[in-house]
Scaffold this motif. Sequence first.
Motif, PDB file in Angstrom:
ATOM      1  N   ILE A  91     -14.291  10.753  -1.221  1.00 48.48           N
ATOM      2  CA  ILE A  91     -13.921   9.434  -0.716  1.00 48.48           C
ATOM      3  C   ILE A  91     -15.077   8.456  -0.920  1.00 48.48           C
ATOM      4  O   ILE A  91     -16.238   8.859  -1.002  1.00 48.48           O
ATOM      5  CB  ILE A  91     -13.553   9.443   0.781  1.00 48.48           C
ATOM      6  CG1 ILE A  91     -14.686  10.090   1.607  1.00 48.48           C
ATOM      7  CG2 ILE A  91     -12.232  10.148   1.017  1.00 48.48           C
ATOM      8  CD1 ILE A  91     -14.482   9.994   3.102  1.00 48.48           C
ATOM      9  N   SER A  92     -14.754   7.173  -0.963  1.00 41.64           N
ATOM     10  CA  SER A  92     -15.774   6.126  -0.997  1.00 41.64           C
ATOM     11  C   SER A  92     -15.116   4.796  -0.673  1.00 41.64           C
ATOM     12  O   SER A  92     -13.890   4.695  -0.575  1.00 41.64           O
ATOM     13  CB  SER A  92     -16.478   6.064  -2.361  1.00 41.64           C
ATOM     14  OG  SER A  92     -15.554   5.797  -3.395  1.00 41.64           O
ATOM     15  N   LEU A  93     -15.961   3.776  -0.514  1.00 38.62           N
ATOM     16  CA  LEU A  93     -15.506   2.438  -0.139  1.00 38.62           C
ATOM     17  C   LEU A  93     -16.170   1.394  -1.030  1.00 38.62           C
ATOM     18  O   LEU A  93     -17.173   1.662  -1.679  1.00 38.62           O
ATOM     19  CB  LEU A  93     -15.887   2.114   1.308  1.00 38.62           C
ATOM     20  CG  LEU A  93     -15.246   2.858   2.462  1.00 38.62           C
ATOM     21  CD1 LEU A  93     -15.981   2.502   3.749  1.00 38.62           C
ATOM     22  CD2 LEU A  93     -13.783   2.480   2.583  1.00 38.62           C
ATOM     23  N   ALA A  94     -15.619   0.196  -0.986  1.00 42.82           N
ATOM     24  CA  ALA A  94     -16.288  -0.960  -1.589  1.00 42.82           C
ATOM     25  C   ALA A  94     -15.782  -2.221  -0.914  1.00 42.82           C
ATOM     26  O   ALA A  94     -14.592  -2.321  -0.578  1.00 42.82           O
ATOM     27  CB  ALA A  94     -16.035  -1.038  -3.087  1.00 42.82           C
ATOM     28  N   LEU A 116      -6.285  -1.018  -1.460  1.00 44.21           N
ATOM     29  CA  LEU A 116      -6.958  -2.287  -1.211  1.00 44.21           C
ATOM     30  C   LEU A 116      -6.371  -2.928   0.044  1.00 44.21           C
ATOM     31  O   LEU A 116      -5.156  -3.089   0.161  1.00 44.21           O
ATOM     32  CB  LEU A 116      -6.783  -3.228  -2.398  1.00 44.21           C
ATOM     33  CG  LEU A 116      -7.582  -4.533  -2.318  1.00 44.21           C
ATOM     34  CD1 LEU A 116      -9.008  -4.293  -2.789  1.00 44.21           C
ATOM     35  CD2 LEU A 116      -6.920  -5.637  -3.145  1.00 44.21           C
ATOM     36  N   THR A 117      -7.239  -3.297   0.989  1.00 41.15           N
ATOM     37  CA  THR A 117      -6.828  -3.975   2.219  1.00 41.15           C
ATOM     38  C   THR A 117      -7.454  -5.359   2.252  1.00 41.15           C
ATOM     39  O   THR A 117      -8.673  -5.493   2.117  1.00 41.15           O
ATOM     40  CB  THR A 117      -7.279  -3.190   3.464  1.00 41.15           C
ATOM     41  OG1 THR A 117      -6.777  -1.856   3.395  1.00 41.15           O
ATOM     42  CG2 THR A 117      -6.778  -3.856   4.730  1.00 41.15           C
ATOM     43  N   VAL A 118      -6.649  -6.391   2.405  1.00 37.10           N
ATOM     44  CA  VAL A 118      -7.160  -7.763   2.467  1.00 37.10           C
ATOM     45  C   VAL A 118      -7.655  -8.045   3.886  1.00 37.10           C
ATOM     46  O   VAL A 118      -6.911  -7.913   4.854  1.00 37.10           O
ATOM     47  CB  VAL A 118      -6.074  -8.779   2.071  1.00 37.10           C
ATOM     48  CG1 VAL A 118      -6.620 -10.205   2.171  1.00 37.10           C
ATOM     49  CG2 VAL A 118      -5.576  -8.505   0.654  1.00 37.10           C
ATOM     50  N   LYS A 143      -3.841 -11.612   4.593  1.00 39.38           N
ATOM     51  CA  LYS A 143      -4.701 -10.880   5.517  1.00 39.38           C
ATOM     52  C   LYS A 143      -3.935  -9.741   6.184  1.00 39.38           C
ATOM     53  O   LYS A 143      -2.850  -9.944   6.721  1.00 39.38           O
ATOM     54  CB  LYS A 143      -5.258 -11.831   6.567  1.00 39.38           C
ATOM     55  CG  LYS A 143      -6.216 -11.177   7.551  1.00 39.38           C
ATOM     56  CD  LYS A 143      -6.785 -12.205   8.519  1.00 39.38           C
ATOM     57  CE  LYS A 143      -7.744 -11.564   9.514  1.00 39.38           C
ATOM     58  NZ  LYS A 143      -8.336 -12.572  10.437  1.00 39.38           N
ATOM     59  N   GLY A 144      -4.511  -8.539   6.109  1.00 39.70           N
ATOM     60  CA  GLY A 144      -3.898  -7.364   6.711  1.00 39.70           C
ATOM     61  C   GLY A 144      -2.986  -6.596   5.787  1.00 39.70           C
ATOM     62  O   GLY A 144      -2.580  -5.472   6.100  1.00 39.70           O
ATOM     63  N   ASP A 145      -2.655  -7.155   4.611  1.00 33.91           N
ATOM     64  CA  ASP A 145      -1.780  -6.466   3.657  1.00 33.91           C
ATOM     65  C   ASP A 145      -2.557  -5.400   2.888  1.00 33.91           C
ATOM     66  O   ASP A 145      -3.768  -5.504   2.698  1.00 33.91           O
ATOM     67  CB  ASP A 145      -1.162  -7.456   2.676  1.00 33.91           C
ATOM     68  CG  ASP A 145      -0.130  -8.364   3.326  1.00 33.91           C
ATOM     69  OD1 ASP A 145       0.308  -8.030   4.441  1.00 33.91           O
ATOM     70  OD2 ASP A 145       0.220  -9.386   2.715  1.00 33.91           O
ATOM     71  N   VAL A 146      -1.818  -4.398   2.428  1.00 31.72           N
ATOM     72  CA  VAL A 146      -2.398  -3.253   1.725  1.00 31.72           C
ATOM     73  C   VAL A 146      -1.647  -3.045   0.422  1.00 31.72           C
ATOM     74  O   VAL A 146      -0.426  -3.207   0.356  1.00 31.72           O
ATOM     75  CB  VAL A 146      -2.305  -1.981   2.605  1.00 31.72           C
ATOM     76  CG1 VAL A 146      -2.759  -0.746   1.839  1.00 31.72           C
ATOM     77  CG2 VAL A 146      -3.129  -2.142   3.881  1.00 31.72           C
ATOM     78  N   PHE A 147      -2.380  -2.678  -0.644  1.00 29.76           N
ATOM     79  CA  PHE A 147      -1.764  -2.404  -1.950  1.00 29.76           C
ATOM     80  C   PHE A 147      -2.461  -1.213  -2.583  1.00 29.76           C
ATOM     81  O   PHE A 147      -3.680  -1.046  -2.426  1.00 29.76           O
ATOM     82  CB  PHE A 147      -1.875  -3.633  -2.861  1.00 29.76           C
ATOM     83  CG  PHE A 147      -0.912  -3.637  -4.018  1.00 29.76           C
ATOM     84  CD1 PHE A 147       0.400  -4.034  -3.840  1.00 29.76           C
ATOM     85  CD2 PHE A 147      -1.325  -3.247  -5.279  1.00 29.76           C
ATOM     86  CE1 PHE A 147       1.295  -4.048  -4.904  1.00 29.76           C
ATOM     87  CE2 PHE A 147      -0.449  -3.263  -6.349  1.00 29.76           C
ATOM     88  CZ  PHE A 147       0.872  -3.659  -6.167  1.00 29.76           C
ATOM     89  N   VAL A 148      -1.700  -0.385  -3.306  1.00 28.87           N
ATOM     90  CA  VAL A 148      -2.233   0.832  -3.925  1.00 28.87           C
ATOM     91  C   VAL A 148      -2.306   0.667  -5.438  1.00 28.87           C
ATOM     92  O   VAL A 148      -1.346   0.201  -6.067  1.00 28.87           O
ATOM     93  CB  VAL A 148      -1.353   2.052  -3.580  1.00 28.87           C
ATOM     94  CG1 VAL A 148      -1.824   3.292  -4.339  1.00 28.87           C
ATOM     95  CG2 VAL A 148      -1.368   2.303  -2.076  1.00 28.87           C
ATOM     96  N   ALA A 169     -11.865  -1.930  -0.394  1.00 27.71           N
ATOM     97  CA  ALA A 169     -11.238  -0.932  -1.258  1.00 27.71           C
ATOM     98  C   ALA A 169     -11.651   0.460  -0.807  1.00 27.71           C
ATOM     99  O   ALA A 169     -12.834   0.734  -0.624  1.00 27.71           O
ATOM    100  CB  ALA A 169     -11.650  -1.158  -2.712  1.00 27.71           C
ATOM    101  N   THR A 170     -10.668   1.330  -0.623  1.00 30.87           N
ATOM    102  CA  THR A 170     -10.908   2.730  -0.300  1.00 30.87           C
ATOM    103  C   THR A 170     -10.484   3.559  -1.507  1.00 30.87           C
ATOM    104  O   THR A 170      -9.379   3.375  -2.024  1.00 30.87           O
ATOM    105  CB  THR A 170     -10.100   3.153   0.938  1.00 30.87           C
ATOM    106  OG1 THR A 170     -10.354   2.237   2.003  1.00 30.87           O
ATOM    107  CG2 THR A 170     -10.480   4.548   1.383  1.00 30.87           C
ATOM    108  N   LEU A 171     -11.357   4.461  -1.968  1.00 30.45           N
ATOM    109  CA  LEU A 171     -11.123   5.185  -3.211  1.00 30.45           C
ATOM    110  C   LEU A 171     -11.182   6.690  -2.982  1.00 30.45           C
ATOM    111  O   LEU A 171     -11.960   7.181  -2.170  1.00 30.45           O
ATOM    112  CB  LEU A 171     -12.154   4.768  -4.262  1.00 30.45           C
ATOM    113  CG  LEU A 171     -12.114   3.267  -4.577  1.00 30.45           C
ATOM    114  CD1 LEU A 171     -13.449   2.625  -4.291  1.00 30.45           C
ATOM    115  CD2 LEU A 171     -11.699   3.023  -6.010  1.00 30.45           C
TER     116      LEU A 171
END
Length: 215
Positions: A91-94, A116-118, A143-148, A169-171
């Motif tokens: 796992i990782s973040l950005a 990806l979370t706005v 704001k608050g929306d998520v996309f893969v 971004a969560t990876l």
Amino acid sequence: MANHILLLALLAFTCSVAFSFEPSPLQDFCIADTTSSARVNGMVCKDAKMAQANDFFFTGLHLTGNTSNSLGSKVTPANVVQIPGLNTLGISLARIDYASWGINPPHTHPRASEILTVLEGTLFVGFVTSNPENRLISKVLNKGDVFVFPVGLIHFQRNVGHGNAVALATLSSQNPGVITIANAVFGSNLPIASEVLAKAFQVDKYMVDRLQAQF
């Protein structure tokens, strides 16, 4: 009997494929030893008895990234390079900051899917499916929306709101890697022959030379 053997073989193959990508660790943790010169698929573990809280800690995602560049965006990673304790955990973040109308240009992560979370602002995001369809799947996020973004597919983000935007971004990899398409194609070292790129992009060699000069 033969059908049972075939079924078991198929299940074994399926499981081996499913778990061949960043397998689960065989110990509590494997803190990356950044001083080791050994080359493995990942990073060598340091002695677990030497583990400290800072091996699992990173500060900096609260800081606004400097977006005063040609793209109008800044990526602040938090992967195994910044957090040695992420080694083998998959796992990782950005954090990604976007100036007004800034973009995170088309790119891929060869080793990770991304969520990806706005956090602030409005983003137009999308990814392109593989050949031969090459279909753009896109959406405007608030704001608050998520996309893969599925692993390996070319994707991008653009700030289409008023003012700056921020996303997290969560990876699914400790070291997802990134291939920025324009940089890779026009800024490779050594350069790809301009004749190859001119034919691939159906433009003249002069245009390719201009693009390569910018990278």
